[in-house]
Scaffold this motif. Structure first.
Motif, PDB file in Angstrom:
ATOM      1  N   UNK A   1      -2.291   9.027   0.943  1.00 30.33           N
ATOM      2  CA  UNK A   1      -3.270   7.943   0.743  1.00 30.33           C
ATOM      3  C   UNK A   1      -4.065   8.196  -0.539  1.00 30.33           C
ATOM      4  N   UNK A   2      -3.952   7.274  -1.484  1.00 31.00           N
ATOM      5  CA  UNK A   2      -4.586   7.458  -2.789  1.00 31.00           C
ATOM      6  C   UNK A   2      -5.729   6.481  -3.023  1.00 31.00           C
ATOM      7  N   UNK A   3      -6.052   5.646  -2.036  1.00 35.97           N
ATOM      8  CA  UNK A   3      -7.034   4.581  -2.214  1.00 35.97           C
ATOM      9  C   UNK A   3      -8.379   5.092  -2.701  1.00 35.97           C
ATOM     10  N   UNK A   4      -8.926   6.083  -2.016  1.00 38.17           N
ATOM     11  CA  UNK A   4     -10.257   6.573  -2.386  1.00 38.17           C
ATOM     12  C   UNK A   4     -10.250   7.208  -3.770  1.00 38.17           C
ATOM     13  N   UNK A   5      -9.183   7.949  -4.074  1.00 35.06           N
ATOM     14  CA  UNK A   5      -9.118   8.573  -5.390  1.00 35.06           C
ATOM     15  C   UNK A   5      -9.030   7.522  -6.492  1.00 35.06           C
ATOM     16  N   UNK A   6      -8.290   6.445  -6.228  1.00 36.68           N
ATOM     17  CA  UNK A   6      -8.187   5.363  -7.212  1.00 36.68           C
ATOM     18  C   UNK A   6      -9.534   4.662  -7.388  1.00 36.68           C
TER      19      UNK A   6
ATOM     20  N   UNK B   1       7.415   6.450  -4.516  1.00 35.61           N
ATOM     21  CA  UNK B   1       7.251   5.147  -3.879  1.00 35.61           C
ATOM     22  C   UNK B   1       5.762   4.911  -3.669  1.00 35.61           C
ATOM     23  N   UNK B   2       5.280   3.751  -4.080  1.00 33.85           N
ATOM     24  CA  UNK B   2       3.874   3.372  -3.899  1.00 33.85           C
ATOM     25  C   UNK B   2       3.838   2.149  -2.997  1.00 33.85           C
ATOM     26  N   UNK B   3       3.111   2.251  -1.899  1.00 30.95           N
ATOM     27  CA  UNK B   3       2.984   1.144  -0.957  1.00 30.95           C
ATOM     28  C   UNK B   3       1.537   0.674  -0.916  1.00 30.95           C
ATOM     29  N   UNK B   4       1.358  -0.627  -0.977  1.00 31.93           N
ATOM     30  CA  UNK B   4       0.021  -1.210  -0.988  1.00 31.93           C
ATOM     31  C   UNK B   4      -0.116  -2.171   0.186  1.00 31.93           C
ATOM     32  N   UNK B   5      -1.087  -1.890   1.074  1.00 26.67           N
ATOM     33  CA  UNK B   5      -1.313  -2.678   2.294  1.00 26.67           C
ATOM     34  C   UNK B   5      -2.544  -3.560   2.107  1.00 26.67           C
ATOM     35  N   UNK B   6      -2.470  -4.783   2.641  1.00 24.36           N
ATOM     36  CA  UNK B   6      -3.627  -5.672   2.520  1.00 24.36           C
ATOM     37  C   UNK B   6      -4.029  -6.321   3.855  1.00 24.36           C
ATOM     38  N   UNK B   7      -3.394  -5.958   4.938  1.00 23.92           N
ATOM     39  CA  UNK B   7      -3.747  -6.569   6.221  1.00 23.92           C
ATOM     40  C   UNK B   7      -3.021  -5.870   7.348  1.00 23.92           C
ATOM     41  N   UNK B   8      -1.876  -6.415   7.731  1.00 20.43           N
ATOM     42  CA  UNK B   8      -1.081  -5.861   8.813  1.00 20.43           C
ATOM     43  C   UNK B   8      -0.465  -4.527   8.415  1.00 20.43           C
ATOM     44  N   UNK B   9      -0.379  -3.622   9.405  1.00 22.13           N
ATOM     45  CA  UNK B   9       0.264  -2.327   9.166  1.00 22.13           C
ATOM     46  C   UNK B   9       1.760  -2.481   8.913  1.00 22.13           C
ATOM     47  N   UNK B  10       2.324  -3.633   9.270  1.00 22.76           N
ATOM     48  CA  UNK B  10       3.760  -3.850   9.107  1.00 22.76           C
ATOM     49  C   UNK B  10       4.120  -4.394   7.728  1.00 22.76           C
ATOM     50  N   UNK B  11       3.117  -4.863   6.985  1.00 23.20           N
ATOM     51  CA  UNK B  11       3.390  -5.536   5.724  1.00 23.20           C
ATOM     52  C   UNK B  11       2.753  -4.766   4.574  1.00 23.20           C
ATOM     53  N   UNK B  12       3.551  -4.458   3.570  1.00 20.85           N
ATOM     54  CA  UNK B  12       3.040  -3.776   2.381  1.00 20.85           C
ATOM     55  C   UNK B  12       3.889  -4.192   1.188  1.00 20.85           C
ATOM     56  N   UNK B  13       3.311  -4.022   0.012  1.00 25.82           N
ATOM     57  CA  UNK B  13       4.078  -4.249  -1.215  1.00 25.82           C
ATOM     58  C   UNK B  13       4.562  -2.900  -1.719  1.00 25.82           C
TER      59      UNK B  13
ATOM     60  N   UNK C   1      -5.617  -2.356  -9.790  1.00 25.10           N
ATOM     61  CA  UNK C   1      -5.996  -3.735  -9.486  1.00 25.10           C
ATOM     62  C   UNK C   1      -5.906  -4.004  -7.989  1.00 25.10           C
ATOM     63  N   UNK C   2      -4.993  -3.312  -7.329  1.00 28.34           N
ATOM     64  CA  UNK C   2      -4.838  -3.513  -5.888  1.00 28.34           C
ATOM     65  C   UNK C   2      -5.919  -2.780  -5.104  1.00 28.34           C
ATOM     66  N   UNK C   3      -6.223  -1.549  -5.479  1.00 28.86           N
ATOM     67  CA  UNK C   3      -7.211  -0.777  -4.730  1.00 28.86           C
ATOM     68  C   UNK C   3      -8.637  -1.173  -5.085  1.00 28.86           C
ATOM     69  N   UNK C   4      -8.919  -1.357  -6.364  1.00 30.54           N
ATOM     70  CA  UNK C   4     -10.297  -1.532  -6.816  1.00 30.54           C
ATOM     71  C   UNK C   4     -10.730  -2.981  -6.935  1.00 30.54           C
ATOM     72  N   UNK C   5      -9.786  -3.892  -7.107  1.00 30.87           N
ATOM     73  CA  UNK C   5     -10.138  -5.306  -7.280  1.00 30.87           C
ATOM     74  C   UNK C   5      -9.819  -6.115  -6.025  1.00 30.87           C
ATOM     75  N   UNK C   6      -8.641  -5.889  -5.454  1.00 28.05           N
ATOM     76  CA  UNK C   6      -8.215  -6.707  -4.315  1.00 28.05           C
ATOM     77  C   UNK C   6      -8.480  -6.064  -2.964  1.00 28.05           C
ATOM     78  N   UNK C   7      -9.000  -4.847  -2.969  1.00 25.30           N
ATOM     79  CA  UNK C   7      -9.361  -4.190  -1.717  1.00 25.30           C
ATOM     80  C   UNK C   7      -8.192  -3.765  -0.870  1.00 25.30           C
ATOM     81  N   UNK C   8      -7.041  -3.488  -1.494  1.00 21.29           N
ATOM     82  CA  UNK C   8      -5.870  -3.059  -0.738  1.00 21.29           C
ATOM     83  C   UNK C   8      -5.899  -1.545  -0.529  1.00 21.29           C
ATOM     84  N   UNK C   9      -5.045  -1.080   0.368  1.00 21.79           N
ATOM     85  CA  UNK C   9      -4.993   0.337   0.744  1.00 21.79           C
ATOM     86  C   UNK C   9      -3.655   0.897   0.288  1.00 21.79           C
TER      87      UNK C   9
END
Length: 344
Positions: A311-316, A147-159, A211-219
């Motif tokens: 958390x894979x953001x930094x590695x990505x 499962x891969x979860x991508x957060x862009x703002x609220x801790x309650x909301x992720x894709x 695209x989410x981590x490196x382009x859109x700044x998601x976590x």
């Protein structure tokens, strides 16, 4: 006493009717704004006229102490619902480039051929190299599901997305998304009002995660799932079936009832009917806690440690062209082999 109870009941009924009128009035205004044909000015004026009309009918009902204006409103609202019911989804629009091709799959025994697997190289949201590929998968070599979860703002909301791995190191990610038209922006509110068709994309991890981590700044976070191979296979094939269905019968995306998590949950329930319902299926950001609760992820560590490990953001973000992206983001994220094997 009876008179007092009658008065309380009457006031309660009036309050309920006012609440229903208010909620339906707001819904009607938003439905007109999002779906009425025409430009922004036309839709804004139409929504404003609707709001003024609802307020006027309520004011008349109160002033004249009559239910007739509310009856008239109920009739108008029924016409609005009839119009709404006839708004149908379509696969024939001018789509954004990253949603321009529909995924299809052909299954022959253990062999699956996916057409229109996305493998974009993203520099910005508007600058990319577009590639749509046909890829072949042997389900006998299916090795993992994450499962891969991508957060862009609220801790309650992720894709939420599901990545399937094969024993040759390759991965394919399935993601239920909004199918945006060219130039269209995402709106969570619009997702309630038939603003987007549902889109099921299969993509390379370097595309859809990076695209989410490196382009859109998601976590982004990755959680290896504890699934046996028959369950992984069934879930993979459920995605293929859902993709093929969308090519024949397009459907609307809905922020609550038909989103990235609820679709996967319905698929998983076909495999494991005992999966419980939970509010975290709606507040997707808390999905890791749900997975932890039902034993779908490693429970040998705390949920906080699991999240930190995943958390894979930094590695990505540190990945470079030519790197094995899938291998790089999993360094430290995967469940230790001994623990994982004990639960196969």
């Amino acid at each position: 006493m009876a008179k007092k109870l009658w008065m309380i009941g009457k006031l309660s009924f009036i309050a309920l009717m006012m609440l229903v009128t208010f909620c339906s009035g707001v819904w009607g205004a938003l439905a007109l704004w999002y779906q009425l044909p025409g430009n922004t000015f036309t839709r804004t004026i139409s929504s404003a006229v609707w709001v003024i009309g609802v307020i006027a009918l309520v004011a008349i009902a109160i002033h004249r102490r009559s239910w007739l204006p509310l009856g008239a409103y109920a009739l108008i609202y029924a016409v609005l619902l009839l119009w709404w019911a006839n708004i149908a989804p379509s696969n024939n629009r001018i789509w954004a480039a990253d949603a321009s091709h529909l995924l299809t799959g052909q299954v022959e025994g253990n062999q699956v051929t996916l057409s229109n697997v996305r493998d974009f190289t993203w520099r910005t949201d508007d600058d990319y190299d577009a590639r749509w590929e046909t890829r072949h998968y042997d389900l006998d070599h299916l090795a993992s599901a994450d499962a891969v979860l991508s957060y862009w703002g609220s801790a309650a909301i992720a894709h939420a997305m599901i990545s399937f791995g094969f024993d040759d190191g390759s991965h394919v990610v399935f993601s239920v998304e909004t199918r945006k038209r060219r130039g269209q922006e995402y709106s969570a509110i619009g997702g309630f009002f038939k603003e987007y068709e549902r889109f099921l994309v299969a993509a390379d991890e370097r595309d859809i995660i990076r695209v989410r981590t490196n382009v859109r700044g998601e976590d982004d976070y990755l959680y290896p799932l504890r699934m046996d191979k028959p369950a992984m296979r069934a879930l993979f094939l459920s995605y293929v079936q859902a993709a093929n269905q969308l090519t024949v019968t397009p459907a609307f995306y809905n922020t609550i009832t038909s989103n990235c998590t609820t679709i996967v949950y319905r698929m998983a329930r076909q495999i494991e009917p005992g999966l419980p319902r939970d509010f975290r299926l709606l507040l997707t950001g808390y999905l890791p806690e749900y997975l932890y609760k039902v034993g779908a992820v490693d429970q040998s560590v705390s949920i906080d440690e699991l999240r930190q490990r995943g958390r894979i953001t930094d590695r990505a973000r540190n990945s470079k062209p030519g790197d094995d992206f899938s291998k790089m983001i999993r360094v430290g994220a995967e469940e230790p082999v001994g623990v994982r094997d004990a639960h196969q």
